[in-house]
Write an enzyme that holds these catalytic residues in place. Structure first.
Site, PDB file in Angstrom:
ATOM      1  N   CYS A   2     -14.182 -41.766  -2.933  1.00  9.16           N
ATOM      2  CA  CYS A   2     -14.774 -42.236  -1.948  1.00  9.16           C
ATOM      3  C   CYS A   2     -16.008 -41.771  -2.493  1.00  9.16           C
ATOM      4  CB  CYS A   2     -14.594 -40.701  -1.467  1.00  9.16           C
ATOM      5  SG  CYS A   2     -13.386 -40.851   0.250  1.00  9.16           S
ATOM      6  N   ARG A  27     -14.893 -45.578  -6.678  1.00  2.00           N
ATOM      7  CA  ARG A  27     -14.225 -44.096  -6.493  1.00  2.00           C
ATOM      8  C   ARG A  27     -13.408 -44.689  -5.522  1.00  2.00           C
ATOM      9  NH1 ARG A  27     -18.249 -40.147  -8.615  1.00  2.00           N
ATOM     10  NH2 ARG A  27     -17.286 -38.576  -6.723  1.00  2.00           N
ATOM     11  N   TRP A  75     -11.261 -43.544  -0.583  1.00  2.00           N
ATOM     12  CA  TRP A  75      -9.482 -43.443  -0.666  1.00  2.00           C
ATOM     13  C   TRP A  75      -9.452 -43.115   0.150  1.00  2.00           C
ATOM     14  CZ3 TRP A  75      -7.357 -39.472  -2.785  1.00  2.00           C
ATOM     15  CH2 TRP A  75      -5.561 -39.595  -3.116  1.00  2.00           C
ATOM     16  N   ASN A 101     -16.404 -37.264   1.543  1.00  2.00           N
ATOM     17  CA  ASN A 101     -15.499 -37.308   0.108  1.00  2.00           C
ATOM     18  C   ASN A 101     -14.834 -36.073  -0.333  1.00  2.00           C
ATOM     19  OD1 ASN A 101     -14.572 -37.603  -1.512  1.00  2.00           O
ATOM     20  ND2 ASN A 101     -16.681 -37.633  -3.121  1.00  2.00           N
ATOM     21  N   GLY A 102     -13.969 -35.638   0.209  1.00  2.00           N
ATOM     22  CA  GLY A 102     -12.942 -34.606   0.592  1.00  2.00           C
ATOM     23  C   GLY A 102     -12.736 -34.437   0.943  1.00  2.00           C
ATOM     24  N   GLU A 494       0.298 -42.043 -23.011  1.00  2.00           N
ATOM     25  CA  GLU A 494      -0.659 -42.340 -22.544  1.00  2.00           C
ATOM     26  C   GLU A 494      -0.567 -43.544 -22.470  1.00  2.00           C
ATOM     27  OE1 GLU A 494      -3.051 -41.473 -20.824  1.00  2.00           O
ATOM     28  OE2 GLU A 494      -4.801 -43.370 -21.540  1.00  2.00           O
ATOM     29  N   LYS A 498      -1.081 -45.867 -19.127  1.00  2.00           N
ATOM     30  CA  LYS A 498      -1.768 -46.801 -18.629  1.00  2.00           C
ATOM     31  C   LYS A 498      -0.931 -48.437 -17.859  1.00  2.00           C
ATOM     32  CE  LYS A 498      -5.462 -45.012 -20.266  1.00  2.00           C
ATOM     33  NZ  LYS A 498      -5.164 -44.521 -19.221  1.00  2.00           N
ATOM     34  N   GLU A 501      -0.404 -46.969 -14.150  1.00  3.08           N
ATOM     35  CA  GLU A 501      -1.652 -47.298 -13.557  1.00  3.08           C
ATOM     36  C   GLU A 501      -1.566 -48.690 -13.660  1.00  3.08           C
ATOM     37  OE1 GLU A 501      -4.662 -45.191 -14.157  1.00  3.08           O
ATOM     38  OE2 GLU A 501      -4.437 -45.335 -16.343  1.00  3.08           O
ATOM     39  N   HIS A 517      18.347 -36.727 -26.295  1.00  2.00           N
ATOM     40  CA  HIS A 517      19.350 -35.580 -25.381  1.00  2.00           C
ATOM     41  C   HIS A 517      19.554 -35.883 -23.877  1.00  2.00           C
ATOM     42  CE1 HIS A 517      18.583 -32.785 -28.178  1.00  2.00           C
ATOM     43  NE2 HIS A 517      17.770 -33.088 -29.212  1.00  2.00           N
ATOM     44  N   LYS A 620     -11.341 -43.614  -9.105  1.00  2.00           N
ATOM     45  CA  LYS A 620     -11.813 -42.381 -10.100  1.00  2.00           C
ATOM     46  C   LYS A 620     -12.461 -41.415  -9.321  1.00  2.00           C
ATOM     47  CE  LYS A 620     -14.115 -43.952 -14.338  1.00  2.00           C
ATOM     48  NZ  LYS A 620     -12.463 -43.650 -15.052  1.00  2.00           N
TER      49      LYS A 620
HETATM   50  C1  F6R Z   1      -5.944 -42.653 -16.458  1.00  3.64           C
HETATM   51  C2  F6R Z   1      -6.519 -41.455 -16.149  1.00  3.64           C
HETATM   52  C3  F6R Z   1      -6.870 -40.666 -15.114  1.00  3.64           C
HETATM   53  C4  F6R Z   1      -7.703 -39.756 -15.835  1.00  3.64           C
HETATM   54  C5  F6R Z   1      -7.480 -38.240 -14.652  1.00  3.64           C
HETATM   55  C6  F6R Z   1      -7.996 -36.930 -15.041  1.00  3.64           C
HETATM   56  O1  F6R Z   1      -6.062 -43.512 -17.225  1.00  3.64           O
HETATM   57  O2  F6R Z   1      -8.555 -42.384 -15.593  1.00  3.64           O
HETATM   58  O3  F6R Z   1      -5.346 -39.927 -15.726  1.00  3.64           O
HETATM   59  O4  F6R Z   1      -7.711 -38.853 -16.536  1.00  3.64           O
HETATM   60  O5  F6R Z   1      -7.773 -38.191 -13.174  1.00  3.64           O
HETATM   61  O6  F6R Z   1     -10.212 -37.532 -15.054  1.00  3.64           O
HETATM   62  P1  F6R Z   1     -11.660 -36.767 -15.352  1.00  3.64           P
HETATM   63  O7  F6R Z   1     -11.252 -36.424 -17.467  1.00  3.64           O
HETATM   64  O8  F6R Z   1     -12.323 -37.086 -14.997  1.00  3.64           O
HETATM   65  O9  F6R Z   1     -11.005 -35.370 -15.437  1.00  3.64           O
END
Ligand code: F6R
Length: 625
Positions: A2, A27, A75, A101-102, A494, A498, A501, A517, A620
């Site tokens: 948010c 966000r 969000w 937010n929260g 990783e 990627k 997502e 396994h 994010k």
């Molecule tokens: C994936 C991604 C998330 C963040 C995770 C932690 O591409 O961006 O998995 O890495 O939410 O976020 P931070 O680093 O801000 O604590």
């Protein structure tokens, strides 16, 4: 999660708020809304979906004049992303509006109380109860019912309400009875004050106001800020004036623009050599020694550490997994890596000689913040590796090493990941330098090689066209697997993250040795499997073992996509597609092997028509647990 903007000043609030929301949309993008105060009237508009829907609605409707306003990009937590659930939420009389937010954890009891008191609740959200609680507080303060403007009344109502709330919240409100004020409050979620000339701002992130001012103040835990065009007042929830310290944001608005790229993610991938170079800047002395005094952890304490625990989430967790290899090898200190969301619930064994390292791009991730608090309660030393200056996690840690990736706006993390790795290498090598290490020569050699990493990543970026072509070719596949060994294993995880997502595709990463396994049952004719191959010149045994694993999947018909060091002739005959990266020391390899996987996921998702900057269901800065 948010994005929140508040404005009080001399400009049209609606313009500033919408522009701020545009910069904060990363966000959350389930809905957007705005409320402004003008001439004793509150006007608001809100729409489900991305910000563009709100902008279109505003363009069709009557203008929203006023020099005071709030905005929100959501969000969703409580209630689906609909118009009624969009913020701002208003009270029964339409006198005030609030954005949030929260998560307000005691909202059910408060909602029942509000309903019993006759308030009409129009949404499924936890936020709306705050509007009605504020309404009750404002009504109590307005005992004679004249609704005269009383400067300070909204801030006082906010303090009273906050004292009743449990959970995590940033709240920002406006009220026609205190018309020049925008009032914000925070507990466990971020809120920054932007201090301008004849105007002030409240926002979840400085990006919202960086076009107007670079002077910022981070609101502290359990504090309320009242901004007006001509001033800012900060108190605790108890009303006691708070001392605040400001800082100057060290990047400008162009860093938060796409600069000609179609997506922020493409720009951020391209920025990685610069981000690594910036993160190294001033930290390696001419004599090859590292200087990390900025961390503020005394050398004596660092010498006494007998265990390191890394906590992080998502991509940052993968950086932590790689850090474990580096720390244990160079420092010979036992190191555990734990998902921050699991950490405190299993009662981990922490002592004063445990160093906890919290890795976070945003510095606001709630799971990581809670892990930090738990570690501090156990009296462990806590070091943050963080990208956002002054954010909650570094503020609550004993020490911090800032990565210098600059603002990362695409939801999927790229440049932050590579700089987190650099931060982890620096910490590991610094500890090795302080404590002496079994592999002293190797560590010194790696320090000098670190300085070459921006070039190495540049070389990778210049050779990505075949990776993009491959991604387009595989866009209709249903599943991709990723394999790696040693530091290649977290890289495989990783790569899979990627792809999940961004491309919404089934993707899994495995330790190549684990294949037999169980996961090998997934292999069938034509299944694309990306294999991250370790350097043949590093640990030969690792290289040989993964070549055997490649044989095993080839024998079962997999389409093998190999990421290997240039000149690795041994693996070449077994690769259906070979992606070459420059030779770098084994522990630094993730810096070059991750880049093709970022490009691959970004291109594949784009080929599928997805918005790579704003993937579905994500946001994010994950500020809820
Ligand atoms: C994936 C991604 C998330 C963040 C995770 C932690 O591409 O961006 O998995 O890495 O939410 O976020 P931070 O680093 O801000 O604590």
């Amino acid at each position: 999660m948010c994005g929140i903007v508040g404005y009080a000043g001399h400009r049209q609030a609606a313009d500033v708020v919408i522009e701020g929301l545009r910069r904060l949309e990363y966000r959350g993008y389930d809905s957007a809304g705005i409320a402004v105060v003008e001439d004793g009237k509150l006007r608001s508009a809100k729409r489900a979906g991305k910000l563009v829907n709100l902008v279109e609605a505003l363009a069709e409707g009557a203008p929203l004049p006023g020099r005071v306003g709030v905005g929100h990009t959501r969000w969703a937590t409580h209630g689906p992303p609909t118009d009624p659930n969009a913020h701002p939420h208003t009270d029964c009389n339409g006198h005030l509006a609030v954005v949030h937010n929260g998560i307000i954890e005691n909202f059910a009891a408060l909602r029942a109380e509000a309903a019993a008191a006759g308030h009409e609740l129009a949404s499924d959200t936890d936020t709306e109860v705050v509007a009605h609680l504020l309404e009750a507080e404002m009504a109590a303060a307005d005992a004679d019912g004249t609704q005269l403007a009383r400067p300070g009344s909204l801030a006082e109502a906010m303090r009273r309400v906050c004292r009743r709330l449990e959970g995590a919240f940033t709240l920002v409100a406006v009220d026609i009875r205190d018309p020049g004020a925008v009032v914000g409050a925070r507990r466990n979620s971020p809120l920054v004050i932007g201090c301008g000339e004849g105007e002030n701002f409240l926002a979840s992130d400085v990006a919202a106001f960086i076009a107007y001012t670079r002077r910022a103040v981070e609101l502290g835990q359990d504090q309320v800020a009242e901004i007006r065009a001509d001033g800012v007042t900060v108190t605790g929830f108890d009303g006691v004036p708070a001392r605040v310290t400001g800082y100057r944001v060290d990047w400008d608005v162009s860093a938060a623009e796409k600069a000609g790229y179609e997506y922020f993610m493409l720009k951020e991938i391209a920025e990685q050599p610069r981000a690594i170079a910036d993160t190294l800047l001033g930290r390696i002395g001419a004599d090859g020694n590292l200087t990390l005094d900025e961390m503020r952890l005394p050398a004596d304490e660092l010498r006494e550490i007998d265990k390191i625990v890394v906590v992080a989430c998502g991509t940052a967790y993968h950086a932590g997994m790689i850090a474990k290899y580096a720390i244990e090898h160079w420092c010979r200190i036992p190191c555990e890596v734990e998902l921050a969301s699991e950490f405190r619930y299993r009662d981990p064994i922490l002592t004063r000689s445990t160093l906890v390292i919290a890795i976070s791009q945003s510095g606001e991730t709630m799971d990581t913040l809670m892990a930090v608090r738990h570690a501090r309660e156990q009296r462990s030393r806590v070091l943050a590796i963080c990208n956002v200056n002054g954010s909650s996690i570094p503020r609550e840690c004993d020490a911090v090493l800032y990565t210098r990736a600059g603002p990362e706006i695409a939801v999927a993390s790229t440049k932050a990941f590579l700089t987190q790795l650099v931060g982890c290498y620096l910490v590991a090598l610094y500890l090795a330098q302080l404590r002496g290490t079994k592999y002293g020569d190797e560590a010194r050699d790696v320090v000098s090689q670190l300085a070459q990493m921006p070039n190495a990543v540049d070389v990778v970026l210049e050779t990505m066209e075949p990776v993009r072509a491959l991604a387009r070719e595989l866009a209709s596949e249903g599943c991709v697997l990723f394999l790696g060994r040693h530091v290649g294993f977290p890289v495989a995880l990783e790569g899979a993250l990627k792809l999940k997502e961004l491309a919404y595709m089934h993707a899994e990463g495995f330790a190549a040795g684990e294949l037999k396994h169980g996961p090998i049952a997934l292999i069938e004719g034509g299944l694309p499997v990306v294999v991250v191959v370790p350097s043949p010149g590093g640990r030969e045994v690792l290289h040989d073992k993964i070549v055997s694993n490649i044989q095993e999947i080839r024998a079962r018909g997999a389409r093998v996509i190999v990421i290997a060091e240039e000149g690795d002739h041994e693996v070449k005959p077994y690769a259906d597609t070979l992606i070459e990266v420059p030779h770098v020391p084994t522990l630094l390899q993730p810096l070059v092997t991750t880049v093709p996987l970022q490009v691959f996921a970004c291109e594949l998702a784009t080929a599928k028509g997805h918005d790579v900057d704003q993937p579905r269901n994500l946001a994010k800065s994950v500020t809820v647990e």
